[in-house]
Design a protein around this motif. Structure first.
Motif, mmCIF file in Angstrom:
data_model
loop_
_atom_site.group_PDB
_atom_site.id
_atom_site.type_symbol
_atom_site.label_atom_id
_atom_site.label_comp_id
_atom_site.label_asym_id
_atom_site.label_seq_id
_atom_site.Cartn_x
_atom_site.Cartn_y
_atom_site.Cartn_z
ATOM 1 N N ARG A 68 0.949 -1.216 -0.020
ATOM 2 C CA ARG A 68 -0.182 0.020 0.038
ATOM 3 C C ARG A 68 0.837 1.237 -0.047
ATOM 4 O O ARG A 68 0.713 1.966 0.812
ATOM 5 C CB ARG A 68 -1.181 -0.159 1.202
ATOM 6 C CG ARG A 68 -1.924 -1.023 1.289
ATOM 7 C CD ARG A 68 -3.017 -1.204 0.503
ATOM 8 N NE ARG A 68 -4.025 -0.146 0.754
ATOM 9 C CZ ARG A 68 -4.779 -0.022 1.703
ATOM 10 N NH1 ARG A 68 -5.126 -1.039 2.334
ATOM 11 N NH2 ARG A 68 -5.430 1.441 1.560
ATOM 12 N N ARG A 69 1.602 1.554 -1.212
ATOM 13 C CA ARG A 69 2.741 2.514 -1.026
ATOM 14 C C ARG A 69 2.034 3.737 -1.020
ATOM 15 O O ARG A 69 2.523 4.918 -0.483
ATOM 16 C CB ARG A 69 3.363 2.208 -2.362
ATOM 17 C CG ARG A 69 4.503 1.110 -2.328
ATOM 18 C CD ARG A 69 5.443 1.263 -1.556
ATOM 19 N NE ARG A 69 6.473 2.468 -1.626
ATOM 20 C CZ ARG A 69 7.463 2.899 -1.214
ATOM 21 N NH1 ARG A 69 7.482 2.231 0.047
ATOM 22 N NH2 ARG A 69 7.962 4.008 -1.496
ATOM 23 N N ALA A 70 0.947 3.999 -1.629
ATOM 24 C CA ALA A 70 0.230 5.349 -1.647
ATOM 25 C C ALA A 70 -0.063 5.736 -0.243
ATOM 26 O O ALA A 70 0.033 7.138 0.311
ATOM 27 C CB ALA A 70 -1.184 5.381 -2.622
ATOM 28 N N LEU A 71 -0.641 4.799 0.556
ATOM 29 C CA LEU A 71 -1.310 5.109 1.760
ATOM 30 C C LEU A 71 -0.044 5.314 2.698
ATOM 31 O O LEU A 71 0.034 6.256 3.549
ATOM 32 C CB LEU A 71 -2.170 3.954 2.486
ATOM 33 C CG LEU A 71 -2.559 4.051 3.811
ATOM 34 C CD1 LEU A 71 -3.326 5.288 4.209
ATOM 35 C CD2 LEU A 71 -3.216 3.043 4.331
ATOM 36 N N TYR A 72 1.043 4.414 2.392
ATOM 37 C CA TYR A 72 2.279 4.908 3.399
ATOM 38 C C TYR A 72 2.875 6.234 3.165
ATOM 39 O O TYR A 72 3.143 6.888 4.217
ATOM 40 C CB TYR A 72 3.195 3.685 2.861
ATOM 41 C CG TYR A 72 4.781 3.923 3.381
ATOM 42 C CD1 TYR A 72 4.828 3.495 4.790
ATOM 43 C CD2 TYR A 72 5.865 4.352 2.712
ATOM 44 C CE1 TYR A 72 6.184 3.858 5.393
ATOM 45 C CE2 TYR A 72 6.983 4.545 3.009
ATOM 46 C CZ TYR A 72 7.464 4.417 4.347
ATOM 47 O OH TYR A 72 8.529 4.689 5.055
ATOM 48 N N THR A 73 3.005 6.509 1.668
ATOM 49 C CA THR A 73 3.671 7.626 1.662
ATOM 50 C C THR A 73 2.696 9.124 2.136
ATOM 51 O O THR A 73 3.289 9.890 2.589
ATOM 52 C CB THR A 73 3.723 7.738 -0.018
ATOM 53 O OG1 THR A 73 4.413 6.958 -0.531
ATOM 54 C CG2 THR A 73 4.341 9.096 -0.361
#
Length: 149
Positions: free
Chosen positions: A74-79
């Protein structure tokens, strides 16, 4: 000749930090203004990204599992969480909820299956085996519901 010297002198007076404030025609509800500061490095202007969270708290097992999941899947949420400074609070909340859920499920399942102190005194190996199965089942439920959601 003199105008060339003025141009060179004016080029040397480049500010090293520039602040850009985006202009918005109307403010939406819950919207915040951003200020981005740039730093001149060589020929490039790079944004100065500084997190408001300076210290990283110690992460429990469930928080580390959630962090790994966010970073890989979940790269977008992490970023987004990292950029807004809410990552540590999110991880601490998930860790606390997962620990509470794990304790609650283990105690409920142990009571339902009759795994108690009496069994622990009389049949230690049976008690250990059943408790390991209960913990594994509870761990599966916690990871599905909180960590990987």
């Amino acid at each position: 000749m003199r105008s060339a010297k003025l141009k060179i002198a004016s080029l040397r007076k480049v500010r090293t930090h520039t602040t850009i404030r985006p202009k918005r025609s109307r403010k939406r509800q819950g919207e915040t203004k951003m200020e981005i500061t740039y730093e001149k490095v060589g020929d490039y202007r790079l944004p100065r990204l500084v997190s408001s969270e300076t210290e990283m708290p110690s992460l429990g097992m469930y928080a580390q599992m959630r962090l790994n999941y966010l970073m890989k899947h979940r790269r977008a949420l992490y970023t987004n969480l990292l950029a807004t400074g809410k990552l540590n609070a999110h991880l601490a909340e998930v860790d606390e909820q997962a620990t509470e859920m794990m304790d609650r499920i283990v105690s409920q399942m142990a009571k339902r299956e009759g795994v108690d102190e009496e069994m622990k005194r009389t049949d230690q190996m049976g008690w250990v085996g059943r408790m390991n199965n209960i913990r594994a089942s509870a761990m599966e439920m916690v990871t599905q519901d909180l960590i990987y959601s």
